[in-house]
Design a protein around this motif. Structure first.
Motif, PDB file in Angstrom:
ATOM      1  N   ILE A  73      26.275  82.000  73.772  1.00  0.00           N
ATOM      2  CA  ILE A  73      25.165  80.860  73.313  1.00  0.00           C
ATOM      3  C   ILE A  73      25.419  80.026  74.503  1.00  0.00           C
ATOM      4  N   THR A 119      29.111  84.080  70.294  1.00  0.00           N
ATOM      5  CA  THR A 119      29.327  83.614  69.041  1.00  0.00           C
ATOM      6  C   THR A 119      29.978  84.610  68.003  1.00  0.00           C
ATOM      7  N   VAL A 150      20.697  81.899  65.340  1.00  0.00           N
ATOM      8  CA  VAL A 150      21.380  82.043  66.618  1.00  0.00           C
ATOM      9  C   VAL A 150      21.939  83.810  65.908  1.00  0.00           C
ATOM     10  N   VAL A 196      27.145  77.094  63.623  1.00  0.00           N
ATOM     11  CA  VAL A 196      26.450  76.862  64.883  1.00  0.00           C
ATOM     12  C   VAL A 196      26.607  75.401  65.270  1.00  0.00           C
TER      13      VAL A 196
END
Length: 272
Positions: A82, A34, A76, A47
């Protein structure tokens, strides 16, 4: 900042965005990093872009993403990994549907259902078009947006006597450089932009910031193929604020006024 510096910043943002939409396969999951550029918590639109990029890795040959329904379950974190795991729910002759789960630190952060199909010939109809007061985008006055985007801000429509507005957020936007001819990449980037709604979901306080506005669920319909590196117009309006939540709807049009994407989003609205 000089024009050369702006071009360098945009090139860096585009390269970083594409890098974060690239995955490694680990233990049956697609793993990406991320971005840290948004701070401790990643912007929900990014996301979505990562989830779409992961979902379209399994797109059946000759089909494209035409709709998605997502739930934002937890914030997040930026600057870490992720993982995305997908399950095929149905693969029919016309439509294929899959479920995608995004996990971070062993917790579910996003659930997304996506559907794929091939475009066919049929009637062509669009409701409305570009309003007469909408100016065309101007390359010379475009401003930087989040990540790789640039925008020409149009702003909300004036309030009617009862305080309502036909539009609460309006922008022209694009990635200001030519991108590869990968329609899944363009879909992921446009998914990013669908969450770029500003304070359009809170029409009574359009002069505030986005503090207290938290995306809950998000639905997108991709009616026509579109490119993220060509100007598109995003027109958002708020349908209702009630119960501490708000629902907005948005439409993205090309320069000819054709609808390419529709959006519906519910958000939590916390008092400032």
């Amino acid at each position: 900042m000089t024009a050369a510096d702006r071009e360098l910043d945009i090139a860096t943002a585009i390269a970083e965005t594409v890098e974060h939409l690239t995955f490694e396969e680990t233990d049956g999951a697609l793993v990406a990093r991320t971005p840290s550029s948004f701070g401790d918590v990643v912007f929900g639109g990014f996301v979505l872009a990562q989830a779409i990029a992961a979902a379209t890795r399994g797109a059946p040959e000759g089909r494209r993403l035409h709709s998605l329904h997502a739930y934002f379950l937890r914030p997040v974190a930026g600057g870490t990994t992720i993982a995305f795991r997908s399950t095929v729910l149905r693969e029919g002759r016309t439509f294929a549907t899959q479920q995608l789960r995004a996990e971070q630190h062993d917790k579910l952060v996003l659930s997304l259902t996506s559907s794929f199909t091939a475009d066919t010939h049929g009637d062509e109809y669009d409701l409305g078009g570009l309003a007469p007061d909408v100016p065309q985008p101007d390359d010379d006055t475009a401003e930087p947006g989040p990540g790789p985007w640039q925008a020409c801000w149009v702003g909300p429509t004036p309030a009617a006597d009862d305080g309502t507005r036909p539009s609460t957020h309006r922008i022209w936007f694009r990635v200001p450089t030519r991108l590869p001819d990968d329609h899944h990449l363009h879909t992921a980037l446009l998914g990013f932009a669908t969450d770029w709604t500003g304070v359009g979901g809170r029409p009574l306080r359009l002069d505030g910031d986005t503090q207290g506005m938290i995306s809950l669920d998000h639905a997108v319909w991709f009616h026509r193929p579109a490119r993220a590196d060509e100007w598109l117009f995003y027109d958002v309006h708020s349908l209702v604020n009630a119960g501490g939540r708000g629902l907005l709807r948005g439409v993205m049009r090309d320069r000819d006024g054709r609808v390419v994407i529709s959006v519906a989003q519910e958000m939590l609205l916390r008092p400032a």
